[in-house]
Structures are given as structure tokens and as C-alpha cells.
Write an enzyme that holds these catalytic residues in place. Structure first.
Site, PDB file in Angstrom:
ATOM      1  N   CYS A  98       6.867  -1.798 -48.722  1.00  0.00           N
ATOM      2  CA  CYS A  98       7.699  -0.996 -47.835  1.00  0.00           C
ATOM      3  C   CYS A  98       9.135  -1.231 -48.312  1.00  0.00           C
ATOM      4  O   CYS A  98       9.501  -2.353 -48.630  1.00  0.00           O
ATOM      5  CB  CYS A  98       7.532  -1.501 -46.409  1.00  0.00           C
ATOM      6  N   HIS A 203       9.616   4.460 -40.297  1.00  0.00           N
ATOM      7  CA  HIS A 203      10.022   5.108 -41.538  1.00  0.00           C
ATOM      8  C   HIS A 203      10.882   6.344 -41.252  1.00  0.00           C
ATOM      9  O   HIS A 203      10.683   7.018 -40.261  1.00  0.00           O
ATOM     10  CB  HIS A 203       8.787   5.490 -42.369  1.00  0.00           C
ATOM     11  N   PHE A 204      11.831   6.611 -42.130  1.00  0.00           N
ATOM     12  CA  PHE A 204      12.736   7.730 -41.884  1.00  0.00           C
ATOM     13  C   PHE A 204      13.394   8.205 -43.161  1.00  0.00           C
ATOM     14  O   PHE A 204      13.374   7.522 -44.191  1.00  0.00           O
ATOM     15  CB  PHE A 204      13.816   7.329 -40.864  1.00  0.00           C
ATOM     16  N   GLY A 378      19.634   0.545 -40.881  1.00  0.00           N
ATOM     17  CA  GLY A 378      19.830   0.195 -39.472  1.00  0.00           C
ATOM     18  C   GLY A 378      18.867   1.005 -38.640  1.00  0.00           C
ATOM     19  O   GLY A 378      17.887   1.521 -39.153  1.00  0.00           O
ATOM     20  N   MET A 380      18.339   4.273 -35.760  1.00  0.00           N
ATOM     21  CA  MET A 380      18.992   5.564 -35.467  1.00  0.00           C
ATOM     22  C   MET A 380      20.176   5.306 -34.552  1.00  0.00           C
ATOM     23  O   MET A 380      20.088   4.538 -33.621  1.00  0.00           O
ATOM     24  CB  MET A 380      18.044   6.449 -34.658  1.00  0.00           C
ATOM     25  N   SER A 384      23.833   1.733 -41.187  1.00  0.00           N
ATOM     26  CA  SER A 384      23.086   1.064 -42.249  1.00  0.00           C
ATOM     27  C   SER A 384      24.126   0.433 -43.168  1.00  0.00           C
ATOM     28  O   SER A 384      25.313   0.768 -43.077  1.00  0.00           O
ATOM     29  CB  SER A 384      22.240   2.067 -43.024  1.00  0.00           C
ATOM     30  N   HIS A 403      16.445  -7.654 -44.035  1.00  0.00           N
ATOM     31  CA  HIS A 403      15.929  -6.342 -44.461  1.00  0.00           C
ATOM     32  C   HIS A 403      16.263  -5.224 -43.485  1.00  0.00           C
ATOM     33  O   HIS A 403      15.987  -4.062 -43.759  1.00  0.00           O
ATOM     34  CB  HIS A 403      14.429  -6.415 -44.685  1.00  0.00           C
ATOM     35  N   GLY A 406      15.773  -5.536 -37.226  1.00  0.00           N
ATOM     36  CA  GLY A 406      14.748  -6.365 -36.584  1.00  0.00           C
ATOM     37  C   GLY A 406      14.570  -5.953 -35.140  1.00  0.00           C
ATOM     38  O   GLY A 406      15.536  -5.822 -34.395  1.00  0.00           O
ATOM     39  N   LYS A 479      12.383  11.931 -38.731  1.00  0.00           N
ATOM     40  CA  LYS A 479      11.369  10.923 -38.407  1.00  0.00           C
ATOM     41  C   LYS A 479       9.985  11.554 -38.408  1.00  0.00           C
ATOM     42  O   LYS A 479       9.848  12.758 -38.187  1.00  0.00           O
ATOM     43  CB  LYS A 479      11.616  10.369 -36.988  1.00  0.00           C
TER      44      LYS A 479
END
Lengths: 480, 137
Positions: A98, A203-204, A378, A380, A384, A403, A406, A479
Site C-alpha cells: 500500500c 484509498h483516494f 493526510g 480529507m 498532506s 506514513h 493514523g 474516493k
């Protein structure tokens, strides 16, 4: 049993008598607030559990975005000696490789903002996503085999991208040591029509703008400047990787039984490095890594196509160059200094990113003077980050950093307290266009379900594990 | 059979109670699918026979639920009916029924990607059986 204690501004130790059976202590990189968050669920226990495994060297580590996973905590990093240690599929996770890819553009926010909604719709129609969706690539067994061995290189050969892409991808776009013969028929079946799909859950694909640059020289080397639009892709190895993990958990469960090892959690099943089972897993895992890198390569290719269609210009003229592609769920053999001597170890990063400094052999040539880009998605509605690897990470964390943000709130609690349509409205008011396959599910990924990503990257910087290069603000989110 | 979901920071789990082992395995499957999809909208129009061997009950539960996830992921099925013929500590025989996923008709809630060994329990409790499973989502 004694509790964890603070050993620095950004570090806490879990001593070996925290849980009898620990071979080494644990260290959690966190400030007070993040440590307190980690203490609320079973994450600290999981750091301790990893320390039970044979041949672990240094300490059982956790990054500041640590939270309760299964087996290893999410944010867990552990290294195992090549001759006395183990490899554990649970220490890599189900979504093998991932990871995150960042695509740059030569466009500014002003150029993208007016047509943003239509651009997002173009991306949405081009990029397969969500539960039960077939991919656009109908791969034959023989094509899939080549993808499993060659990763992004194979995709570029098939027309999904350019040669330069692979030079800006971790491991040159191909994870070495892959052997499709070590992969089950079932994984092939699951992987056949999921190549080139975004997936669901966290995931996005995000259209973003560089809001702030912290380090000029590094930003220049990465080709980033304030006001520039970027595209971030977060996806993994889909059903293929999940099946590889499931298959090898069962194989290693039998290994652990045969060896008579007692483990504090069955999800930590493992095999001695050098054994047939460990070699087979590492060869299958490498296939899943290549699948994931190829997957992100296809997703990036369709992103370029979407921009080309929308702006009626070639992707090269729009400056759609890849910055980097990395995995944050992976195990790999690396050289590290442990107790004053160089040792070859199998580093497991489960929800953790490699953070190699300038001059490290695994940093792409284009970035060798500044260090490896670290891409931190980051949630939504917040930011990030692009960070850079450090020498300190090599000394403190086997060359690793965080990563992501969290999670801090369970999915069911998020669904109970937040309504998807309201969240979508709130994000739209903030100027973020959200396209979701299932608006109800959006609530599970709400910003309040995550820790503050800025705090996480600040703690990483405070602990020296990585340095902030740039902060990216979301403009449009796609998304599953 | 009764079940409820367990809160987990990143993922989700189930606890199931049943009178017999067969009912427990059928109940765990039903609980898992009820998290994934609104089962009222799923019809039992096609069936698959499942036969599994494992080393113990926990391994068998792991294999059973992951087998059903495989049917979702590779064969694009949603399942609503689980007829578990027999379960011993090393073997399970069942027939499962459902239909192909149709995103237009099925209200898909959450993608469960794997059943994990983490904190998994399958044991006799009092007069009946109990299971706990944490999923990767």
C-alpha cells in the site's frame, strides 16, 4: 509488569518487563498527546508483542501515527537479523505495498479552480474505484506474470507512462526477487481484473495545491513551489496482495506449530529467514509490491489522460511529471548499524515509510543530494505533506518515519457521530470538491476520525526522523 | 445465533454466539456479510459448495471466512445463505448461496478484505459456542 516511560521530548520506552517474553524494549516516537492516544487502545501491547519475535534487533519501534492494528501495530517498524531472525506476513499487512504516488503539474490553483468540478468528474469517469468494480485492464495470466516480475517497468512498456517515471519510483519501479511461481492460483484469480483500480476505504486520489514550502533547496530538487497543483494517489495491491498475505499466514501458522514457538498473537506467525517458507513469502510479497506499483502507474496514466482531455493539451506540456512513488507496507533486506556494527536485517514497515538521507544508495539519482522524498497523505479536509529522509532516521528508526495521520476513531463510531452528506457539504464549503462512490461511507474517513497529521509530522521532525519540505492542501478528493 | 460488532480503531470485528458449531460458523459468515451489504436485497440464486481442511477451529474459521471473501473478491458474489453441513476441529463442509454483485441493486456498505488471526477466538462457552473475529477493511 511495569509501564512505559518517557525517554525524551519525542520518545517513550516500553521496557522488557512490560510484558514477560519481550526480547528487546519498545520505543514509541510521540509527544504527550499522541502517546496518550496510542495508550487508549491496544497499540502499545502490540509494540510489546512484536518484541517477542525471534532475532529482533535494536528495538520494537512505533512511529507517531501508531494505532491498534492486528499483529503489528499500524506505524510499527521492526528489524530482524538475517541469520537468527524471522519474516512475518502480519508485519507487512494484508495490503502489501500500500503506498503513495505524487504527480506534479505545471498548473496553478487559479488555472485549475474554475473547472475543478468538471476535472474531478473527468477523473471519476476515468478511474475505476469502489467495491465490486472491475478494472479497465483485462490482464491475461501471461501479462500478469510479467507485471508481477517487472512492476511499473512492464506498465511503461505497455504504454502506461514514460521511461522517466520509473527513475522516480522506489526501487526503480521494480521490486527485486519476485517469483510468480510462489503465488497461489487464487491470488492470480483475485488480481486478474483489479489491476488499475483505486479500491475503497482509506484509498483516494486527490488534486492538491502546494500551500507552503518549508525547505527551499529540497523543494527545488523535488520540483515543488507554492501555488503549484499536484495529484496524490493512495492505493495498494488490491485483492492480489490480500490473498498473498492470507495464503502465507496459513503456511507460517504451520511453521510456528512445527517449531513449537509460543506467540502472544497468532497474527504474528512467521518463519525463520533463510527457510523455504520465508524465501517463498518474500518472493510472493515482491510480486505483490510490483502489482501495487503497477497499479499506481496505471492510475497515474489515466490521471494524465484526464488532464489532457480536460485542458486539451499534452501531459508533457502540462508538466505532469511524477515526483515519487513509495510503499508503506513492506518488508525488505537492508544494511543498518546496530550496536556499533553493520548488520544485514529484514526491516518490516507496517504503516511506516522509508526515510533515507542524501547519498543513501536507495535514493533515486535525481534526489541523491537532498535525500529521499517521503510522501505523507493526510485525511480529507486537512493537509498532506512532502518530507525528506534524514541521517537521524538511519540511527534511530532503521531509516523510517510515519506514513499518515493514523486513525483515532473507530469506523462505527465515526458513522454514528458524523453523517456523510453533511461532511461532504462541510468540505465543499471549505472549497474541497468531494466525489465519493458511497457518500454514507465518507463519514468513516472524516477528518475527526484521524489524528492531526500536522502534529504527527512535527513529532517526526522533532525526533529527527524526517524533515518537512512542503505542505499540500486538498482541492478535490476522489474516493471509492 | 446472536452477533454484535466490535469497535476497533482502524478495522471492525464481530462476536458471535450460537448453540452448535455449525450454527456458529454460519452465523459468523452471516455477520460478516451483514457488515458488507444490506442482506435484504440479496437473493439466493446461485450456490457454491465449500469444503475446507484446517489444523484447528481457529484456523478453520480463518479459512472459512477468507474463502467467502475470495468468492466476493474474485468471483464478485454477495452471499446471503450459509448451510453448514458439518464442522469438526479439522474439517468443514457447507453450501453457500447468493448472487453476482450488482452495484445498481445491492447497497454495498463496507469492503471486508480479510479475516485476521488477531485475537481470534472459537470456543465452547457454557451450553453453546462463541467466536470473535477482527477483519481487515
Amino acid at each position: 509488569m511495569s509501564g512505559a516511560f518517557r525517554i525524551g521530548d519525542f520518545a517513550w520506552e516500553i521496557p522488557t518487563d512490560y510484558k514477560p517474553g519481550m526480547r528487546v524494549p519498545g520505543v514509541v516516537f510521540a509527544d504527550e498527546e499522541l502517546f496518550e492516544a496510542a495508550s487508549r487502545d491496544k497499540a502499545l501491547d502490540q509494540v510489546a508483542n512484536v518484541a517477542f519475535l525471534q532475532g529482533i534487533v535494536g528495538k520494537s519501534l512505533a512511529m507517531p501515527d501508531i494505532h491498534w492494528g492486528y499483529g503489528f501495530p499500524i506505524g510499527g517498524v521492526a528489524a530482524f537479523d538475517e541469520s537468527s531472525g524471522v519474516v512475518s506476513p502480519g508485519g507487512v499487512g494484508f495490503d502489501i505495498s500500500c503506498g503513495v504516488r505524487l504527480l506534479k503539474t505545471g498548473l496553478t490553483e487559479d488555472e485549475v479552480r474554475p473547472g475543478l468540478r468538471d476535472l474531478m468528474a473527468t477523473l471519476a469517469s476515468n478511474i475505476p474505484r469502489g467495491l465490486g468494480t472491475r478494472g479497465r485492464i483485462h490482464s491475461t495470466q501471461s501479462m500478469l506474470r510479467k507485471v508481477l516480475v517487472r512492476g511499473a517497468r512492464e506498465m511503461v512498456g505497455l504504454g502506461y507512462g514514460r521511461e522517466e517515471d520509473i527513475e522516480h519510483t522506489e526501487r526503480g519501479g521494480t521490486y527485486p526477487g519476485a517469483d510468480p511461481a510462489r503465488v497461489s492460483e487464487r491470488a492470480f484469480e483475485r488480481g486478474a481484473d483489479q489491476l488499475g483500480t483505486l479500491g475503497s476505504g482509506n484509498h483516494f486520489l486527490e488534486v492538491q495545491v502546494v500551500e507552503k514550502v518549508f525547505m527551499e533547496k529540497e523543494a527545488r530538487a523535488f520540483g515543488l513551489h507554492e501555488g503549484q497543483v499536484t495529484v496524490m494517489i493512495h492505493s495498494g495491491s488490491r485483492g492480489f496482495g490480500h490473498q498473498v498475505c492470507t495464503d502465507y499466514l496459513q503456511i507460517m501458522d504451520r511453521v510456528v506449530n512445527r517449531l513449537g514457538w509460543e506467540l502472544p498473537d497468532r497474527q504474528l506467525v512467521c518463519a525463520p529467514l533463510g527457510s523455504r517458507e520465508a524465501d517463498d513469502y518474500l518472493a510472493a510479497m515482491a510480486c505483490a509490491c510490483n502489482y501495487a506499483i503497477a497499479n499506481r502507474q496505471a492510475l497515474m496514466h489515466w490521471t494524465r489522460e484526464s488532464f489532457e482531455r480536460f485542458f486539451n493539451a499534452s501531459e508533457r506540456s502540462l508538466g505532469l511529471d511524477i515526483l515519487f512513488d513509495l510503499s508503506h507496507n513492506v518488508a525488505r533486506m537492508e544494511d543498518h548499524q546496530v550496536d556499533g556494527r553493520k548488520r544485514r536485517v529484514c526491516v518490516h514497515r507496517k504503516g511506516a515509510t522509508a526515510s533515507f538521507p542524501a547519498g543513501h544508495p536507495d535514493v533515486p539519482a535525481a534526489y541523491s543530494e537532498v535525500g529521499q522524498p517521503v510522501l505523507i497523505p493526510g485525511d480529507m479536509g486537512t493537509h498532506s505533506y512532502v518530507l525528506v529522509g534524514t541521517e537521524t532516521a538511519m540511527k534511530e528508526s532503521f531509516g523510517s518515519t510515519c506514513h499518515g495521520a493514523g486513525r483515532t476513531m473507530s469506523r462505527s463510531k465515526a458513522k454514528k457521530t458524523i453523517r456523510g452528506p453533511e461532511l461532504k457539504e462541510r468540505l465543499e464549503r471549505q472549497g474541497i470538491v468531494v466525489l465519493a462512490g458511497n457518500v454514507k461511507l465518507l463519514a468513516e474517513e472524516a477528518p475527526e476520525a484521524y489524528k492531526d497529521v500536522s502534529r504527527v509530522v512535527d513529532v517526526c521532525q522533532g525526533a529527527g526522523l524526517s524533515s518537512k519540505v512542503a505542505m499540500l492542501r486538498p482541492m478535490g478528493v476522489l474516493k471509492g | 445465533m446472536r452477533f454484535n460488532t466490535i469497535e476497533h480503531t482502524a478495522d471492525i470485528g464481530i462476536e458471535v454466539e450460537a448453540e452448535s458449531l455449525e450454527e456458529l460458523f454460519a452465523g459468523a459468515a452471516r455477520a460478516m456479510f451483514s457488515i458488507m451489504v444490506d442482506l435484504d436485497g440479496v437473493s439466493a440464486v446461485l450456490s457454491r459448495d465449500v469444503s475446507l481442511d484446517a489444523s484447528d477451529l481457529v484456523d478453520l474459521m480463518f479459512e472459512w471466512l477468507n474463502e467467502l471473501i475470495f468468492l466476493v473478491s474474485a468471483n464478485r458474489l454477495v452471499l446471503c445463505d450459509f448451510e453448514v453441513g458439518s464442522v469438526s476441529s479439522e474439517r468443514l463442509v457447507a453450501t453457500v448461496r447468493g448472487e453476482e454483485i450488482d452495484p445498481a441493486r445491492h447497497s454495498l456498505e463496507l469492503e471486508i478484505k480479510a479475516a485476521t488471526f488477531h485475537e481470534m477466538v472459537v470456543e465452547e462457552r457454557g451450553e453453546g459456542w462463541y467466536a470473535r473475529v477482527i477483519f481487515d477493511v
